[in-house]
Design an enzyme around this catalytic site. Structure first.
Site, PDB file in Angstrom:
ATOM      1  N   ASP A  84       2.999  11.742   2.217  1.00  0.00           N
ATOM      2  CA  ASP A  84       1.803  12.159   1.593  1.00  0.00           C
ATOM      3  C   ASP A  84       0.494  11.516   1.816  1.00  0.00           C
ATOM      4  OD1 ASP A  84       1.234  11.944  -1.183  1.00  0.00           O
ATOM      5  OD2 ASP A  84       1.783   9.749  -1.496  1.00  0.00           O
ATOM      6  N   HIS A  85      -0.624  11.783   1.682  1.00  0.00           N
ATOM      7  CA  HIS A  85      -1.582  11.249   1.789  1.00  0.00           C
ATOM      8  C   HIS A  85      -2.132  10.379   3.382  1.00  0.00           C
ATOM      9  CE1 HIS A  85      -2.979  11.195  -2.743  1.00  0.00           C
ATOM     10  NE2 HIS A  85      -2.172  10.654  -2.762  1.00  0.00           N
ATOM     11  N   HIS A 182      -3.332   6.683  -9.260  1.00  0.00           N
ATOM     12  CA  HIS A 182      -2.015   6.262  -8.885  1.00  0.00           C
ATOM     13  C   HIS A 182      -1.958   4.134  -8.991  1.00  0.00           C
ATOM     14  CE1 HIS A 182      -3.270   8.476  -5.006  1.00  0.00           C
ATOM     15  NE2 HIS A 182      -2.132   9.180  -5.193  1.00  0.00           N
ATOM     16  N   GLY A 183      -0.651   3.796  -9.540  1.00  0.00           N
ATOM     17  CA  GLY A 183      -0.172   2.872  -9.791  1.00  0.00           C
ATOM     18  C   GLY A 183      -0.355   2.663 -11.411  1.00  0.00           C
ATOM     19  N   HIS A 210      -0.775  13.797  -9.105  1.00  0.00           N
ATOM     20  CA  HIS A 210      -0.338  12.898  -8.203  1.00  0.00           C
ATOM     21  C   HIS A 210      -0.534  11.691  -9.588  1.00  0.00           C
ATOM     22  CE1 HIS A 210      -0.879  13.544  -4.067  1.00  0.00           C
ATOM     23  NE2 HIS A 210      -0.890  14.449  -4.538  1.00  0.00           N
ATOM     24  N   GLY A 211      -0.215  10.212  -9.160  1.00  0.00           N
ATOM     25  CA  GLY A 211      -0.421   9.360 -10.380  1.00  0.00           C
ATOM     26  C   GLY A 211       0.677   9.374 -11.698  1.00  0.00           C
ATOM     27  N   VAL A 233       5.742  10.722  -7.733  1.00  0.00           N
ATOM     28  CA  VAL A 233       6.140   8.797  -8.565  1.00  0.00           C
ATOM     29  C   VAL A 233       6.435   7.878  -7.925  1.00  0.00           C
ATOM     30  CG1 VAL A 233       7.909   8.592 -10.141  1.00  0.00           C
ATOM     31  CG2 VAL A 233       6.921  10.387 -11.095  1.00  0.00           C
ATOM     32  N   THR A 235       4.568   4.819  -7.522  1.00  0.00           N
ATOM     33  CA  THR A 235       5.053   3.124  -7.942  1.00  0.00           C
ATOM     34  C   THR A 235       6.289   3.226  -9.664  1.00  0.00           C
ATOM     35  OG1 THR A 235       2.913   2.736  -9.038  1.00  0.00           O
ATOM     36  CG2 THR A 235       3.878   1.315  -9.455  1.00  0.00           C
TER      37      THR A 235
END
Ligand code: 13P
Length: 285
Positions: A84-85, A182-183, A210-211, A233, A235
């Site tokens: 990821d990222h 994100h978060g 995302h997110g 997914v 967080t």
């Protein structure tokens, strides 16, 4: 599940053509990875074990790759390993060499041209080894491990740039910034569902959302019906783990039963993963 399994791209294409999404869950140790695999096995669904750069660096590329490959090979469902990222071309290549099925090169902080060039370099390396690549355009707001994007720095992807980005970079899966974060969400996100639908029509490359943490069932289903074929997914998995730790020590201090404790943690993650996967496949055609 080592023989004749679908690739990352084939799995996302299958999801795209049948109106469901493959869940990609960020894992951070063996327990969390095994819990994600168990949840997928219970539901009989393919799943993506997603690793942040922080997790890769913590374990070491070769060690983490070997650990996750073993889990994937022993699973009764298709388990794909995805980075990821990653903003570092060399680390992305190292994960390709260490057995990842797919890697994300995140050049979203760069100009469009530089982002395309970085993706191309990773694509050329990865494709020679049968590994696929995800790219991002626009900047997704929020915090994902060491990656932090403030509201001022965030931006959404546009349709024309997205089409050019995917065509010129050669990426296999596309993560446009569409208004998710994100978060933990602080308010109701303003999501560009139309862009997801337009990208589904315009591109062969499946769209990645995302997110995922904190989105409502209605939002997930709308995103997936619009064309989201992979949903990330992270967080929520960390919360399942850490909140369970906190509650355990509050209710049962100092019980000398680490294996029992691990089972409770594993169960909490499995439940969180299953809850998401059930929503991701509800409208499967
Ligand atoms: P969340 O942490 O909001 O679930 O986002 C996960 C993600 O998109 C990882 O790339």
């Amino acid at each position: 599940m080592a023989e004749n399994k679908r690739t990352f791209l084939e799995e996302l294409q299958e999801a795209k053509s049948h109106s469901y999404a493959v869940g990609a869950f960020n894992i951070f140790n063996h327990l969390s990875a095994r819990a994600v695999v168990r949840a997928a096995e219970e539901l009989g669904l393919p799943v993506i074990l997603q690793t942040s750069v922080v997790t890769v660096k913590e374990f070491g590329t070769v060690q983490l790759g070997a650990m996750l490959r073993q889990l994937a090979e022993e699973a009764s469902v298709n388990v794909l390993i995805h980075l990821d990222h990653c903003q570092d071309v060399e680390l992305a290549k190292a994960c390709v060499d260490a057995g990842w099925d797919a890697v994300m090169y995140d050049g979203s902080r760069l100009s469009l041209e530089e982002n395309i060039a970085g993706c191309r370099e990773v694509v050329e390396y990865a494709h020679r080894k049968g590994v696929q690549v995800e790219g991002e355009l626009g900047r997704i707001v929020g915090v994902e491990d060491a990656l932090k994007v403030s509201a001022e720095d965030a931006s959404l992807a546009g349709l024309e740039d997205s089409i050019r980005f995917v065509r010129e970079s050669g990426i296999d899966a596309f993560a446009p910034a569409i208004g998710t974060a994100h978060g933990v969400y602080k308010g109701r996100p303003k999501i560009n569902f139309d862009l997801v639908a337009q990208l589904k029509e315009a591109l062969a490359a499946p769209v990645v959302i995302h997110g995922g943490t904190g989105l409502s069932e209605e939002t997930f289903r709308r995103l997936i019906c619009s064309g989201g074929a992979k949903v990330n997914v992270s967080t929520a998995i960390k919360h399942a783990y850490l909140d369970t730790c906190r509650d355990y020590f509050k209710d049962a201090p100092a019980k000398p039963d680490p294996i029992g404790f691990d089972r409770i943690l594993s169960h909490a993650i499995e439940q969180t993963v299953k809850d998401h996967m059930i929503i991701f496949t509800k409208d499967r055609a």
